[in-house]
Structures are given as structure tokens and as C-alpha cells.
Write a protein that holds these residues in place. Structure first.
Motif, PDB file in Angstrom:
ATOM      1  N   GLY A 155       0.820  -1.204   0.000  1.00 23.53           N
ATOM      2  CA  GLY A 155       0.000   0.000   0.000  1.00 23.53           C
ATOM      3  C   GLY A 155       0.853   1.253   0.000  1.00 23.53           C
ATOM      4  O   GLY A 155       0.596   2.204  -0.747  1.00 23.53           O
ATOM      5  N   GLY A 156       1.901   1.256   0.828  1.00 25.60           N
ATOM      6  CA  GLY A 156       2.790   2.413   0.869  1.00 25.60           C
ATOM      7  C   GLY A 156       3.571   2.583  -0.419  1.00 25.60           C
ATOM      8  O   GLY A 156       3.669   3.686  -0.968  1.00 25.60           O
ATOM      9  N   VAL A 157       4.113   1.483  -0.958  1.00 18.44           N
ATOM     10  CA  VAL A 157       4.928   1.554  -2.169  1.00 18.44           C
ATOM     11  C   VAL A 157       4.084   1.972  -3.375  1.00 18.44           C
ATOM     12  O   VAL A 157       4.453   2.893  -4.127  1.00 18.44           O
ATOM     13  N   LEU A 158       2.930   1.312  -3.576  1.00 15.70           N
ATOM     14  CA  LEU A 158       2.098   1.621  -4.735  1.00 15.70           C
ATOM     15  C   LEU A 158       1.547   3.038  -4.670  1.00 15.70           C
ATOM     16  O   LEU A 158       1.496   3.750  -5.683  1.00 15.70           O
ATOM     17  N   THR A 159       1.104   3.448  -3.479  1.00 17.51           N
ATOM     18  CA  THR A 159       0.547   4.799  -3.349  1.00 17.51           C
ATOM     19  C   THR A 159       1.604   5.856  -3.633  1.00 17.51           C
ATOM     20  O   THR A 159       1.332   6.858  -4.308  1.00 17.51           O
ATOM     21  N   ASP A 160       2.826   5.638  -3.148  1.00 18.50           N
ATOM     22  CA  ASP A 160       3.895   6.600  -3.383  1.00 18.50           C
ATOM     23  C   ASP A 160       4.314   6.650  -4.854  1.00 18.50           C
ATOM     24  O   ASP A 160       4.558   7.720  -5.416  1.00 18.50           O
ATOM     25  N   LEU A 161       4.409   5.474  -5.510  1.00 23.60           N
ATOM     26  CA  LEU A 161       4.945   5.426  -6.870  1.00 23.60           C
ATOM     27  C   LEU A 161       3.895   5.638  -7.949  1.00 23.60           C
ATOM     28  O   LEU A 161       4.142   6.325  -8.950  1.00 23.60           O
ATOM     29  N   LEU A 162       2.697   5.030  -7.779  1.00 23.75           N
ATOM     30  CA  LEU A 162       1.700   5.026  -8.843  1.00 23.75           C
ATOM     31  C   LEU A 162       0.381   5.680  -8.468  1.00 23.75           C
ATOM     32  O   LEU A 162      -0.510   5.798  -9.319  1.00 23.75           O
ATOM     33  N   GLY A 163       0.216   6.077  -7.218  1.00 23.69           N
ATOM     34  CA  GLY A 163      -1.037   6.690  -6.802  1.00 23.69           C
ATOM     35  C   GLY A 163      -1.984   5.667  -6.203  1.00 23.69           C
ATOM     36  O   GLY A 163      -1.858   4.452  -6.414  1.00 23.69           O
ATOM     37  N   TRP A 164      -2.981   6.157  -5.438  1.00 24.99           N
ATOM     38  CA  TRP A 164      -3.871   5.258  -4.695  1.00 24.99           C
ATOM     39  C   TRP A 164      -4.720   4.374  -5.607  1.00 24.99           C
ATOM     40  O   TRP A 164      -5.104   3.264  -5.218  1.00 24.99           O
ATOM     41  N   ARG A 165      -5.024   4.832  -6.822  1.00 27.13           N
ATOM     42  CA  ARG A 165      -5.871   4.023  -7.706  1.00 27.13           C
ATOM     43  C   ARG A 165      -5.193   2.709  -8.096  1.00 27.13           C
ATOM     44  O   ARG A 165      -5.863   1.714  -8.404  1.00 27.13           O
ATOM     45  N   SER A 166      -3.866   2.683  -8.089  1.00 28.98           N
ATOM     46  CA  SER A 166      -3.148   1.449  -8.446  1.00 28.98           C
ATOM     47  C   SER A 166      -3.433   0.329  -7.458  1.00 28.98           C
ATOM     48  O   SER A 166      -3.349  -0.859  -7.812  1.00 28.98           O
ATOM     49  N   THR A 167      -3.774   0.672  -6.207  1.00 32.96           N
ATOM     50  CA  THR A 167      -4.064  -0.381  -5.231  1.00 32.96           C
ATOM     51  C   THR A 167      -5.336  -1.140  -5.604  1.00 32.96           C
ATOM     52  O   THR A 167      -5.448  -2.342  -5.345  1.00 32.96           O
ATOM     53  N   PHE A 168      -6.288  -0.455  -6.225  1.00 41.23           N
ATOM     54  CA  PHE A 168      -7.512  -1.128  -6.666  1.00 41.23           C
ATOM     55  C   PHE A 168      -7.252  -1.972  -7.912  1.00 41.23           C
ATOM     56  O   PHE A 168      -7.800  -3.072  -8.051  1.00 41.23           O
ATOM     57  N   TRP A 169      -6.417  -1.461  -8.820  1.00 40.47           N
ATOM     58  CA  TRP A 169      -6.124  -2.238 -10.029  1.00 40.47           C
ATOM     59  C   TRP A 169      -5.290  -3.479  -9.710  1.00 40.47           C
ATOM     60  O   TRP A 169      -5.365  -4.478 -10.428  1.00 40.47           O
ATOM     61  N   LEU A 170      -4.520  -3.447  -8.635  1.00 39.33           N
ATOM     62  CA  LEU A 170      -3.816  -4.659  -8.207  1.00 39.33           C
ATOM     63  C   LEU A 170      -4.818  -5.752  -7.854  1.00 39.33           C
ATOM     64  O   LEU A 170      -4.613  -6.935  -8.184  1.00 39.33           O
ATOM     65  N   ASN A 171      -5.918  -5.379  -7.182  1.00 41.35           N
ATOM     66  CA  ASN A 171      -6.968  -6.353  -6.871  1.00 41.35           C
ATOM     67  C   ASN A 171      -7.538  -6.985  -8.130  1.00 41.35           C
ATOM     68  O   ASN A 171      -7.808  -8.191  -8.184  1.00 41.35           O
ATOM     69  N   VAL A 172      -7.776  -6.152  -9.150  1.00 40.09           N
ATOM     70  CA  VAL A 172      -8.327  -6.666 -10.408  1.00 40.09           C
ATOM     71  C   VAL A 172      -7.402  -7.716 -10.991  1.00 40.09           C
ATOM     72  O   VAL A 172      -7.827  -8.816 -11.394  1.00 40.09           O
ATOM     73  N   LEU A 173      -6.113  -7.405 -11.025  1.00 38.11           N
ATOM     74  CA  LEU A 173      -5.131  -8.331 -11.598  1.00 38.11           C
ATOM     75  C   LEU A 173      -5.073  -9.633 -10.809  1.00 38.11           C
ATOM     76  O   LEU A 173      -5.136 -10.737 -11.388  1.00 38.11           O
ATOM     77  N   LEU A 174      -4.955  -9.541  -9.483  1.00 38.37           N
ATOM     78  CA  LEU A 174      -4.808 -10.746  -8.671  1.00 38.37           C
ATOM     79  C   LEU A 174      -6.074 -11.603  -8.692  1.00 38.37           C
ATOM     80  O   LEU A 174      -5.997 -12.841  -8.751  1.00 38.37           O
ATOM     81  N   ALA A 175      -7.249 -10.973  -8.646  1.00 39.76           N
ATOM     82  CA  ALA A 175      -8.497 -11.741  -8.694  1.00 39.76           C
ATOM     83  C   ALA A 175      -8.629 -12.456 -10.030  1.00 39.76           C
ATOM     84  O   ALA A 175      -9.092 -13.607 -10.094  1.00 39.76           O
ATOM     85  N   ALA A 176      -8.224 -11.806 -11.112  1.00 35.65           N
ATOM     86  CA  ALA A 176      -8.288 -12.446 -12.432  1.00 35.65           C
ATOM     87  C   ALA A 176      -7.346 -13.647 -12.504  1.00 35.65           C
ATOM     88  O   ALA A 176      -7.700 -14.704 -13.057  1.00 35.65           O
ATOM     89  N   VAL A 177      -6.152 -13.506 -11.935  1.00 31.39           N
ATOM     90  CA  VAL A 177      -5.193 -14.619 -11.936  1.00 31.39           C
ATOM     91  C   VAL A 177      -5.742 -15.789 -11.128  1.00 31.39           C
ATOM     92  O   VAL A 177      -5.671 -16.952 -11.561  1.00 31.39           O
ATOM     93  N   LEU A 178      -6.313 -15.510  -9.948  1.00 33.67           N
ATOM     94  CA  LEU A 178      -6.862 -16.580  -9.112  1.00 33.67           C
ATOM     95  C   LEU A 178      -8.029 -17.269  -9.805  1.00 33.67           C
ATOM     96  O   LEU A 178      -8.171 -18.499  -9.731  1.00 33.67           O
ATOM     97  N   ALA A 179      -8.886 -16.511 -10.475  1.00 27.07           N
ATOM     98  CA  ALA A 179     -10.016 -17.116 -11.187  1.00 27.07           C
ATOM     99  C   ALA A 179      -9.524 -18.022 -12.313  1.00 27.07           C
ATOM    100  O   ALA A 179     -10.065 -19.117 -12.535  1.00 27.07           O
ATOM    101  N   ALA A 180      -8.499 -17.581 -13.043  1.00 26.28           N
ATOM    102  CA  ALA A 180      -7.946 -18.406 -14.122  1.00 26.28           C
ATOM    103  C   ALA A 180      -7.342 -19.691 -13.571  1.00 26.28           C
ATOM    104  O   ALA A 180      -7.521 -20.782 -14.144  1.00 26.28           O
ATOM    105  N   LEU A 181      -6.638 -19.585 -12.447  1.00 21.11           N
ATOM    106  CA  LEU A 181      -6.049 -20.779 -11.839  1.00 21.11           C
ATOM    107  C   LEU A 181      -7.122 -21.723 -11.302  1.00 21.11           C
ATOM    108  O   LEU A 181      -6.960 -22.949 -11.338  1.00 21.11           O
TER     109      LEU A 181
END
Length: 475
Positions: A155-181
Motif C-alpha cells: 500500500g505504501g509503495v504503490l501509493t507513493d509510486l503510482l497513486g492510490w488508484r493502483s491499489t484497486f487495479w492490483l486487486n483486479v489483476l490478482l483476482a483475475a489470476v486466481l479465477a484463471a487458476l
């Protein structure tokens, strides 16, 4: 049916990773909240609901999500929960204002409830009661402990480097990977639907009652425990839960059959699971506040201060099954609660306004890291041992609901204790806040000590044979 060790390990890794994602999500968003407020122009009240909306729907829908998984199929509901979580996270990442973000967080909580309840039920089906299930639950506990710290750091790294919205897009990516698996690792017949009717009246009264009760608890520190909003929401929630109990006695296919609640081990273990979280969840929050507000650590440093605790959780959790085999379930549970009470008490008494991480927090946090998997695994084992294959979702929903409401209640009560004590101390800010944190942790230690005494009464439940769960044999 017994399944090959390789595919079972793959399925366990998938389900435990889901647990990590759900715990990590809460921590990531909490770290990003100040940036959210600055970007969207939201005050502290609005920001609190970005966090609270998730907790309310998550806690309110766990029981319904578990029972729905029993009726519609655990794999199907698991994938649906991940899909809803991903879609809601995308909406949060695109939110133009605080109102849309709060709605997205509520939808995230609903998806998390469906995914969490069905993932836990799939684990119960995959690993029949015994040493294999104990090891699997240990993996769940390890991933949960790791998720809290990993979420704080990311949360600290993503918010500092890419902004708070990136924390939500990380969820999208990880949930998609888990669903595919899941499509590869879980057979399409995994946790298939069970025949039976759906208790609509019970579902509505239970979900609304739990949701209102959660809303009252999470809003109480801000609105006041005796405010009209808190008393109104809490009273309405309790009234609906009483109505739920009346509905269940008359329902043809009740959401929670009376025979299930009549099991003494289930009732006590769910109460103990709630008490464990009443101490544990606020402890993470209070330690982070102490490190940041009193000792002056940055937010990332406050999160990293919990890393040694999490590493101990990861190390001890896989050994919990062996400890249960040597000591027995109820002795291991009592040991865990004794360590939890001792560690929390030690931490409370060690706090000083001019302390340091290594001299004040480190040693008691290591003891707490050993206690966490012992209490989490043993309460989960006891709460689910008597569940039949048709009740795995229900058992999962019950224990998850107990843990979630223990977390919400503990945070509300201990924060109120800390705030009241801090305000009553006529001293410098650091000394006053230290006194508040100490009072809250002493209250948490008292909860854990009470749980240790209650755990002595637990009589090990008799496990119900399980046919096992099919997993895909594909690599």
C-alpha cells in the motif's frame, strides 16, 4: 474420494492465496486512505466509510455466502465472488468521487464474503478432518498473517509510486489470476450444488441484521456509543436477528438448521474464534499507531514493524498440526490463548513514550506471532469438525462471521478505551497516547485470558467423515 497430493497442494495454494488477497486488500486501502482524501477532497467522515463500507458488507454477507455456496456450488460461488471483487475494484479504481468509491467498496465486501466463505468450504471438502486439514488451516493462517504486512508494505509503495488508484487495479489483476487458476486447479464438479430449498426470509433478516449491527459497531467510535445513530442501527440489527431466529424455527429449509447450532463444540469454538479476533485485530492497529504517532515512524516503517510477527506466524503455522497431534486440540487451543494473553499483556506493560521498536515491541510481538496460528487453527478445526459435506459452506460462513464480528467489535471497543484513556491523562501528547494504547491492550489481554479459561471447557468434537473433493489433475 482421495485425491493426488500434487493437485491437492495446488488447490490449497490457490485457496490460501485467496485468503492472502482478501486480508491484503484491507491493509492496502487503509494505507492509501490519506491519499484518497487529498485527491477526492473527502473529509475524515467520508474516508472512514471507504473502509467501513467494506467491513459492513463483508461481515453481513459471510453467513449467506456460505449457505449459498452449499446450494449453488462452492466452485461456482467462489468464481462469482472473485468476479464481483474484480469488477468492484475496477469501479473503485475509476471512481470520480467519494460516493462512488464507497459504493465500490461495499460491492468489494460482498465479493470478498462470497469468495472467503466458499474458499474455506472448498478447503474443508478437499481436506477431511485430521492432520491434513490441520496443515491446510495452518497454511491459511500463515497467508492471512503475511497478507496484513504485505498489504501495508505494498500500500505504501504503490501509493507513493503510482497513486492510490493502483491499489484497486492490483486487486483486479490478482483476482483475475486466481479465477484463471481455479479453472485449472478445481474440477468443475468441485463443491457441486446440493439439493434443498432457499430460506429467503431467513436470508433477508440475517443479512440485514448483521449488516446493521456491523454498521453500528464500525460507526460507534465516530458517532458515539450512545448516539441515536449507533443505538438505532444496533437496536434494529438486534431486532432483525431476533426475527431471524423466529423465522428459522418455522422454515422448511432454514438458513441455519437448529441441529447445527445445538452442537456445544460449534457454539463454543465460534465464540472463541470471535474472542481471538477481538484481541488480535485491534492489536495490529494499535501497534502501528504507537510506532507512527508516538515513536515517529513513517507509515511504511509502522507496517514493517509488524514484519517479524508475521514471519513467526509463517514459521509456526505449518507446525500447528504436529502440536495438535502431540498435545490434543483443546490443550493446544488453551496454550494459544495463554500465549495471546501473555503477549498482549507484555506489550501493554512495555509501552513507554520514549521506547523503541527493538526494546519495546519486538519481543512481545514474537510471542504474539506464535500465539496467532495456534488460536486461529484450533478454533477453525473445532468449529468445522462436525460439519457434513452438505454443511461445509454453512460452517465456513459461521466461523468467518464470528471472526469478522470479533474484529469489528474488538476494534470499536479497544479504540474507544484508548480514546477515553488518552483524553483523561493530563500529560504530553506522546505520554497520553501511550497511556491510551496501554489501556486498550490491557483490555485485549483480559479478553484473551477469558478465552483461555473458556477453552478449557471445550470437548473435542467428533469429526464427520468426508468423501473428499475432486481437483483437476491438469498441471
Amino acid at each position: 474420494m482421495t485425491t493426488a497430493p500434487g493437485p491437492r497442494r495446488g488447490a490449497l495454494a490457490l485457496l490460501a492465496s485467496t485468503q492472502l488477497l482478501l486480508i491484503m486488500d484491507t491493509a492496502i486501502v487503509n494505507v492509501a486512505l490519506p491519499s484518497v482524501g487529498a485527491d477526492l477532497g473527502s473529509g475524515s467522515a467520508g474516508l472512514s466509510w471507504v473502509a467501513n463500507a467494506y467491513l459492513i458488507t463483508f461481515g453481513g454477507l459471510l453467513l449467506l455466502g456460505g449457505r449459498t455456496a452449499d446450494l449453488l456450488g462452492h466452485r461456482r460461488v467462489f468464481l462469482g465472488g472473485l468476479g464481483l471483487l474484480a469488477g468492484a475494484s475496477a469501479a473503485g479504481g475509476l471512481a470520480p468521487g467519494a460516493g462512488v468509491l464507497v459504493a465500490a467498496r461495499a460491492a468489494q465486501g460482498a465479493g470478498a464474503a462470497l469468495a472467503a466463505a466458499s474458499a474455506f468450504a472448498l478447503l474443508l471438502l478437499l481436506f477431511p478432518d485430521g492432520p491434513a486439514r490441520h496443515r491446510a488451516l495452518g497454511a491459511f493462517a500463515a497467508m492471512g498473517g503475511l497478507g496484513g504486512v504485505l498489504g501495508t508494505v505494498l500500500g505504501g509503495v504503490l501509493t507513493d509510486l503510482l497513486g492510490w488508484r493502483s491499489t484497486f487495479w492490483l486487486n483486479v489483476l490478482l483476482a483475475a489470476v486466481l479465477a484463471a487458476l481455479a479453472g485449472r486447479l478445481l474440477d468443475h464438479r468441485a463443491g457441486r450444488p446440493r439439493p434443498g430449498g432457499f430460506d429467503l426470509a431467513g436470508a433477508l433478516t440475517d443479512t440485514a441484521g448483521l449488516g446493521l449491527l456491523a454498521a453500528a459497531l464500525v460507526g460507534a467510535p465516530e458517532a458515539g456509543w450512545l448516539s441515536a445513530r449507533t443505538l438505532g442501527a444496533g437496536g434494529a440489527g438486534l431486532a432483525l436477528l431476533l426475527a431471524f431466529a423466529a423465522v428459522e424455527r418455522r422454515a422448511v429449509a432454514p438458513l441455519v438448521p437448529a441441529a447445527v447450532l445445538a452442537r456445544p463444540a460449534l457454539r463454543l469454538s465460534n465464540a472463541l474464534a470471535a474472542l481471538a479476533q477481538t484481541t488480535l485485530f485491534p492489536m495490529f492497529f494499535l501497534v502501528s499507531l504507537y510506532l507512527q504517532n508516538v515513536l515517529g515512524y513513517p507509515p511504511l516503517g509502522g507496517g514493517l514493524g509488524l514484519l517479524p510477527l508475521s514471519l513467526v506466524v509463517v514459521a509456526v503455522a505449518p507446525q500447528t498440526g504436529r502440536i495438535i497431534f502431540r498435545l490434543g486440540l483443546h490443550r493446544t487451543m488453551t496454550l494459544g490463548f495463554v500465549l495471546l494473553a501473555a503477549g498482549t499483556l507484555w506489550l501493554a506493560l512495555a509501552l513507554t513514550p520514549d521506547g523503541s521498536f527493538t526494546g519495546t515491541v519486538l519481543a512481545p510481538s514474537l510471542l504474539l506471532g506464535a500465539a496467532l496460528p495456534l488460536v486461529m487453527v484450533t478454533t477453525n478445526v473445532a468449529a468445522t469438525a462436525e460439519a457434513t459435506a452438505e454443511e461445509t459452506g454453512l460452517a465456513s460462513g459461521l466461523v468467518n462471521t464470528s471472526q469478522q464480528f470479533g474484529s469489528v467489535l474488538g476494534l470499536a471497543v479497544l479504540v474507544a478505551v484508548a480514546t477515553a484513556r488518552t483524553g483523561s491523562v493530563d500529560a504530553a501528547r506522546a505520554a497520553a497516547e501511550t497511556a491510551g494504547h496501554r489501556a486498550a491492550l490491557l483490555t485485549g489481554a483480559a479478553f484473551a485470558a477469558g478465552a483461555a479459561l473458556a477453552s478449557v471447557r471445550l470437548r473435542p468434537p467428533r469429526p464427520v467423515p468426508s468423501p473428499g473433493l475432486k481437483v483437476s489433475g491438469r498441471p
